[in-house]
Design a protein around this motif. Structure first.
Motif, PDB file in Angstrom:
ATOM      1  N   ASP A  58      41.253  33.647  49.900  1.00 46.50           N
ATOM      2  CA  ASP A  58      39.895  34.105  50.305  1.00 46.50           C
ATOM      3  C   ASP A  58      38.928  33.037  49.846  1.00 46.50           C
ATOM      4  O   ASP A  58      37.605  33.384  50.298  1.00 46.50           O
ATOM      5  CB  ASP A  58      39.716  35.215  49.191  1.00 46.50           C
ATOM      6  CG  ASP A  58      40.099  36.788  49.863  1.00 46.50           C
ATOM      7  OD1 ASP A  58      40.238  37.722  49.288  1.00 46.50           O
ATOM      8  OD2 ASP A  58      40.200  36.579  51.140  1.00 46.50           O
ATOM      9  N   ARG A  65      36.818  32.685  42.963  1.00 49.00           N
ATOM     10  CA  ARG A  65      35.957  32.784  44.123  1.00 49.00           C
ATOM     11  C   ARG A  65      34.608  32.125  44.236  1.00 49.00           C
ATOM     12  O   ARG A  65      34.244  31.617  45.304  1.00 49.00           O
ATOM     13  CB  ARG A  65      35.800  34.466  44.337  1.00 49.00           C
ATOM     14  CG  ARG A  65      36.778  35.423  44.548  1.00 49.00           C
ATOM     15  CD  ARG A  65      37.193  35.115  45.992  1.00 49.00           C
ATOM     16  NE  ARG A  65      36.376  35.136  47.017  1.00 49.00           N
ATOM     17  CZ  ARG A  65      36.045  36.304  47.637  1.00 49.00           C
ATOM     18  NH1 ARG A  65      36.446  37.342  47.288  1.00 49.00           N
ATOM     19  NH2 ARG A  65      35.203  36.309  48.586  1.00 49.00           N
ATOM     20  N   ARG A  95      35.106  35.663  53.417  1.00 50.16           N
ATOM     21  CA  ARG A  95      36.660  35.578  53.135  1.00 50.16           C
ATOM     22  C   ARG A  95      37.301  34.590  53.811  1.00 50.16           C
ATOM     23  O   ARG A  95      36.649  33.752  54.652  1.00 50.16           O
ATOM     24  CB  ARG A  95      37.187  37.004  53.766  1.00 50.16           C
ATOM     25  CG  ARG A  95      36.304  38.448  53.202  1.00 50.16           C
ATOM     26  CD  ARG A  95      36.349  38.523  51.749  1.00 50.16           C
ATOM     27  NE  ARG A  95      37.779  38.430  51.115  1.00 50.16           N
ATOM     28  CZ  ARG A  95      38.372  40.032  50.835  1.00 50.16           C
ATOM     29  NH1 ARG A  95      37.497  40.898  51.162  1.00 50.16           N
ATOM     30  NH2 ARG A  95      39.325  40.189  50.511  1.00 50.16           N
TER      31      ARG A  95
END
Lengths: 114, 113
Positions: free
Chosen positions: A107, A9, B41
């Motif tokens: 994501d 991420r 996101r």
């Protein structure tokens, strides 16, 4: 449910490093895509692949390369990272040919190059 | 590359109100898609409308397409705070091949309680 997984991420790397961003999809999709997203610029296509070992340049391929050795995995490589490659990187996959199917996104990886 | 352009860039409304976002594009298309992106996101596909369709519904979403004006609109009815997100249109026109989509820069929607 459709799942596109990006390996990190958040990622921090140094200028000049070789950086690998990994993306895996579990839907047996033919097509996979790498985008970068920057404020005010929207999504820009870097590379895409419509089959194993096949790749096509998108709108901003300079400074990047890709690898697709297996159908489910599409890797983005920054050959020698530079600060202007600091961005949000999004991977997507889709079924079939032509842009007539939805794309499914991971994501994202927020990459910082110091 | 040919991109869709969303309008407005930002929209702020109260819960219960309707939100309308517009998208214009430059060249002929086969289809147009709308996506939502929550902060930090990835994008989530909302709806796809083909060039021979004029209107499509999905729950509280209504999408229209006017190919003569090269424009589309996304209407969210009875908005909720959870609708707060950025919304993007994407077309299959003008890409390097038939596989990729071209995304606009998005409309940022804020729905306040």
């Amino acid at each position: 449910d459709v799942k596109v997984t990006q390996s990190s991420r958040y990622l921090v790397k140094r200028t000049g490093e070789k950086v690998f961003l990994e993306c895996v999809q579990d839907m047996d999709h033919e097509n996979m895509f790498w985008y970068r997203q920057d404020p005010g610029l929207g999504l820009r296509l870097i590379y895409f692949s419509y089959d194993v070992k096949m790749k096509e340049k998108g709108d901003i391929p300079e400074g990047y390369s890709v690898s697709r050795e297996k159908k489910e995995r599409f890797s983005l490589i920054l050959e020698s990272a530079s600060t202007n490659q600091t961005s949000m990187y999004l991977c997507a996959s889709s079924f079939g040919v032509f842009g007539n199917q939805p794309q499914h996104f991971g994501d994202g990886t927020r990459l910082s190059i110091l | 590359s040919q991109q869709g352009e969303e309008d407005p860039q930002a929209l702020s409304i109260q819960e219960g109100e309707n939100a309308t976002m517009n998208c214009s594009y430059k060249t002929s298309i086969n289809n147009l898609q709308w996506y939502r992106q929550n902060s930090g996101r990835g994008l989530v596909h909302l709806i796809l409308i083909r060039s021979n369709e004029r209107e499509k519904h999905s729950g509280r979403l209504r999408v229209t397409l006017d190919t003569s004006k090269k424009s589309s609109s996304l209407l969210i009815t009875a908005s909720r705070a959870a609708d707060t997100a950025s919304y993007f249109c994407a077309t299959d026109a003008g890409s390097n091949s038939g596989y990729a989509l071209n995304f606009g820069k998005g409309t940022s929607l804020l729905v306040t309680p």
